[in-house]
Write a protein that holds these residues in place. Structure first.
Motif, PDB file in Angstrom:
ATOM      1  N   THR A 155      18.698  82.820  64.077  1.00 48.33           N
ATOM      2  CA  THR A 155      19.322  82.403  62.811  1.00 48.33           C
ATOM      3  C   THR A 155      20.853  82.509  62.916  1.00 48.33           C
ATOM      4  OG1 THR A 155      19.389  84.605  61.821  1.00 48.33           O
ATOM      5  CG2 THR A 155      17.368  83.331  61.461  1.00 48.33           C
ATOM      6  N   VAL A 156      21.522  81.683  62.136  1.00 53.56           N
ATOM      7  CA  VAL A 156      22.992  81.738  62.098  1.00 53.56           C
ATOM      8  C   VAL A 156      23.436  83.098  61.535  1.00 53.56           C
ATOM      9  CG1 VAL A 156      25.050  80.686  61.090  1.00 53.56           C
ATOM     10  CG2 VAL A 156      23.179  79.230  61.888  1.00 53.56           C
ATOM     11  N   ALA A 157      22.659  83.611  60.582  1.00 62.38           N
ATOM     12  CA  ALA A 157      23.013  84.907  59.975  1.00 62.38           C
ATOM     13  C   ALA A 157      23.024  86.005  61.043  1.00 62.38           C
ATOM     14  CB  ALA A 157      22.018  85.253  58.869  1.00 62.38           C
ATOM     15  N   ASP A 158      22.082  85.933  61.972  1.00 61.80           N
ATOM     16  CA  ASP A 158      22.056  86.932  63.047  1.00 61.80           C
ATOM     17  C   ASP A 158      23.290  86.811  63.937  1.00 61.80           C
ATOM     18  OD1 ASP A 158      19.758  88.256  62.348  1.00 61.80           O
ATOM     19  OD2 ASP A 158      18.437  87.113  63.687  1.00 61.80           O
ATOM     20  N   ILE A 159      23.715  85.563  64.201  1.00 60.81           N
ATOM     21  CA  ILE A 159      24.907  85.389  65.053  1.00 60.81           C
ATOM     22  C   ILE A 159      26.154  85.867  64.301  1.00 60.81           C
ATOM     23  CG2 ILE A 159      26.302  83.746  66.395  1.00 60.81           C
ATOM     24  CD1 ILE A 159      23.772  82.063  66.766  1.00 60.81           C
ATOM     25  N   GLU A 184      30.066  92.549  64.382  1.00 67.29           N
ATOM     26  CA  GLU A 184      29.993  93.798  65.156  1.00 67.29           C
ATOM     27  C   GLU A 184      30.863  93.705  66.414  1.00 67.29           C
ATOM     28  OE1 GLU A 184      28.903  96.464  64.146  1.00 67.29           O
ATOM     29  OE2 GLU A 184      28.296  97.756  65.822  1.00 67.29           O
ATOM     30  N   ALA A 185      30.877  92.526  67.046  1.00 65.65           N
ATOM     31  CA  ALA A 185      31.679  92.356  68.268  1.00 65.65           C
ATOM     32  C   ALA A 185      33.170  92.505  67.943  1.00 65.65           C
ATOM     33  CB  ALA A 185      31.403  90.991  68.896  1.00 65.65           C
ATOM     34  N   LEU A 213      22.970  93.579  69.102  1.00 65.53           N
ATOM     35  CA  LEU A 213      23.655  94.462  68.153  1.00 65.53           C
ATOM     36  C   LEU A 213      23.661  95.907  68.650  1.00 65.53           C
ATOM     37  CD1 LEU A 213      22.455  92.927  64.769  1.00 65.53           C
ATOM     38  CD2 LEU A 213      24.812  93.076  65.597  1.00 65.53           C
ATOM     39  N   ARG A 214      22.528  96.331  69.222  1.00 66.95           N
ATOM     40  CA  ARG A 214      22.496  97.708  69.756  1.00 66.95           C
ATOM     41  C   ARG A 214      23.494  97.880  70.900  1.00 66.95           C
ATOM     42  NH1 ARG A 214      16.461 100.232  69.850  1.00 66.95           N
ATOM     43  NH2 ARG A 214      15.554  98.977  68.190  1.00 66.95           N
ATOM     44  N   ALA A 215      23.544  96.851  71.786  1.00 64.16           N
ATOM     45  CA  ALA A 215      24.454  96.940  72.937  1.00 64.16           C
ATOM     46  C   ALA A 215      25.910  96.939  72.466  1.00 64.16           C
ATOM     47  CB  ALA A 215      24.194  95.778  73.892  1.00 64.16           C
ATOM     48  N   ILE A 216      26.220  96.043  71.539  1.00 60.09           N
ATOM     49  CA  ILE A 216      27.599  95.960  71.038  1.00 60.09           C
ATOM     50  C   ILE A 216      27.966  97.270  70.330  1.00 60.09           C
ATOM     51  CG2 ILE A 216      29.148  94.730  69.459  1.00 60.09           C
ATOM     52  CD1 ILE A 216      27.274  92.235  69.939  1.00 60.09           C
ATOM     53  N   GLY A 217      27.002  97.797  69.582  1.00 62.12           N
ATOM     54  CA  GLY A 217      27.221  99.068  68.877  1.00 62.12           C
ATOM     55  C   GLY A 217      27.583 100.197  69.836  1.00 62.12           C
ATOM     56  N   ARG A 218      27.139 100.066  71.089  1.00 63.73           N
ATOM     57  CA  ARG A 218      27.485 101.070  72.118  1.00 63.73           C
ATOM     58  C   ARG A 218      28.771 100.691  72.848  1.00 63.73           C
ATOM     59  NH1 ARG A 218      24.578 105.890  73.141  1.00 63.73           N
ATOM     60  NH2 ARG A 218      22.418 105.609  72.489  1.00 63.73           N
TER      61      ARG A 218
END
Ligand code: NAP
Length: 338
Positions: free
Chosen positions: A109-113, A119-120, A91-96
């Protein structure tokens, strides 16, 4: 304007698996390694010199993961951190605004994906789970054999993945599954993924058993995934026995086996098949490096705006099945998925 011919990569973490992926990034014709970071001072440079001694110049070495993510020269990140850190750092990398190749399992977890997916999409970046084995041409050959009708309908699949864990690597069993530890989170993703791909569908229920060590981590597990209509997928994984990395499909008219799924350098890919009317064949192929092929594929997808072979839908489905396996083993009961 000409399209850039090489994707600029950064590596987030001085993990052991860099032994395979770092040379793959350095060697891929459409990729360029521009940075590597570790939270342990000096470890990034050490890893670089160990796994790519020819790559002495032009790669920035950082003692902070955030610094690498702030580096505008880095377009894509390879994320080989410990399982429980994948989601947070992805998430941090995508956020950048970075494209991210995340080692398996993508998240716990599926929720994390789902959060990674949201975000992607927002950032317009490519994200893929690092199931390198899928890029080996031997699996396309297995799928060709199935599609040809040679073995009939796929009725049963067995996936067996095991090796004797070296004492130095036993820290993988130091955490319980909720924190990403254990064999199911480590080699289980391959087994479940192989079963799902061979059937080309999702399990409706799972029943599993595991052996647990003192920390609460599983060191071996086995179970059955029900793909409906009498089609069963069997898996057997362990950190406590000789190396096995194969899957075998039994169909209505014959069977096919992939003998070495995790190809190591020097392994000869072997597929064997047989039919009920007495035909049988052992096919041997030239060695192929699935790590290199994975990196080339990801770079190609980003550079040429193509969808990756391994989708986020696939990552969620694998995580959902694996979570059910963990639950079934822990509770000693069948878990329904639909
Ligand atoms: N595709 C494959 O064939 C394959 C093979 C093996 C593993 N994997 C996956 O790749 C990921 C990494 O696995 P791995 O076994 O390579 O992990 P690992 O060596 O344990 O490294 C994981 C992280 O722990 C930190 N670390 C490494 N060595 C350390 C040490 N001596 N002391 C303290 N921290 C240390 C590193 O972060 P810092 O550098 O920031 O400290 C690193 O990013 C996992 O998700 C695993 O499932 C994939």
């Amino acid at each position: 304007m000409n399209k850039p011919s090489k994707l600029r990569w950064g590596i987030l973490g001085a993990a052991r698996v860099n032994e395979r992926l770092l040379p793959a990034i350095v060697e891929a014709p459409n990729s360029q390694l521009v940075a590597i970071a570790s939270r342990r001072p000096g470890a990034a440079g050490e890893t670089l010199r160990k796994y790519a001694p020819q790559q002495q110049e032009g790669v920035r070495e950082y003692d902070s993961l955030e610094t690498l993510l702030a580096d505008a020269a880095v377009e894509a990140v390879y994320l080989p951190m410990a399982n429980e850190e994948h989601a947070e750092w992805a998430l941090r990398a995508i956020g950048r605004g970075k494209h991210v190749l995340i080692e398996k399992p993508m998240a716990l977890t599926v929720a994390d994906i789902e959060a990674i997916e949201t975000e992607a999409r927002r950032q317009g970046v490519t994200v893929m789970e690092g199931f390198m084995y899928r890029f080996h041409p031997q699996h396309a050959r297995v799928q060709e054999i199935i599609a040809s009708g040679l073995i009939g309908e796929v009725c049963s699949v067995r996936a067996s993945y095991s090796f004797m864990m070296r004492p130095a690597r036993m820290y993988r069993l130091a955490r319980e599954p909720g924190q990403g530890g254990g064999a199911l989170w480590d080699i289980g993703p391959y087994a479940i993924h192989s079963l799902r791909w061979c059937f080309g569908s999702e399990p409706v229920s799972v029943a599993a058993m595991a052996r647990y060590v003192e920390s609460g981590a599983d060191s071996a597990a086995s179970g059955v995934l029900d793909f409906g209509n009498g089609r069963f997928g069997h898996f057997d994984i362990s950190f406590e026995r000789a190396r096995r990395c194969e899957y075998e499909i039994t169909g209505s008219k014959g069977g096919v086996k992939c003998h070495v799924v995790w190809q190591l350098p020097g392994d000869v890919p072997v597929i064997s098949w047989w039919t009920e009317d007495g035909r049988e064949c052992v096919e041997r192929y030239p060695a192929a490096n699935h790590f290199n092929l994975e990196i080339e594929h990801f770079s190609d997808c980003v550079l040429n705006r193509k969808p990756p072979l391994l989708t986020l839908q696939d990552a969620k489905a694998n995580c959902r099945a694996l979570a059910a396996v963990l639950q079934s083993a822990a509770q000693g009961k069948t878990v329904k998925l639909s």
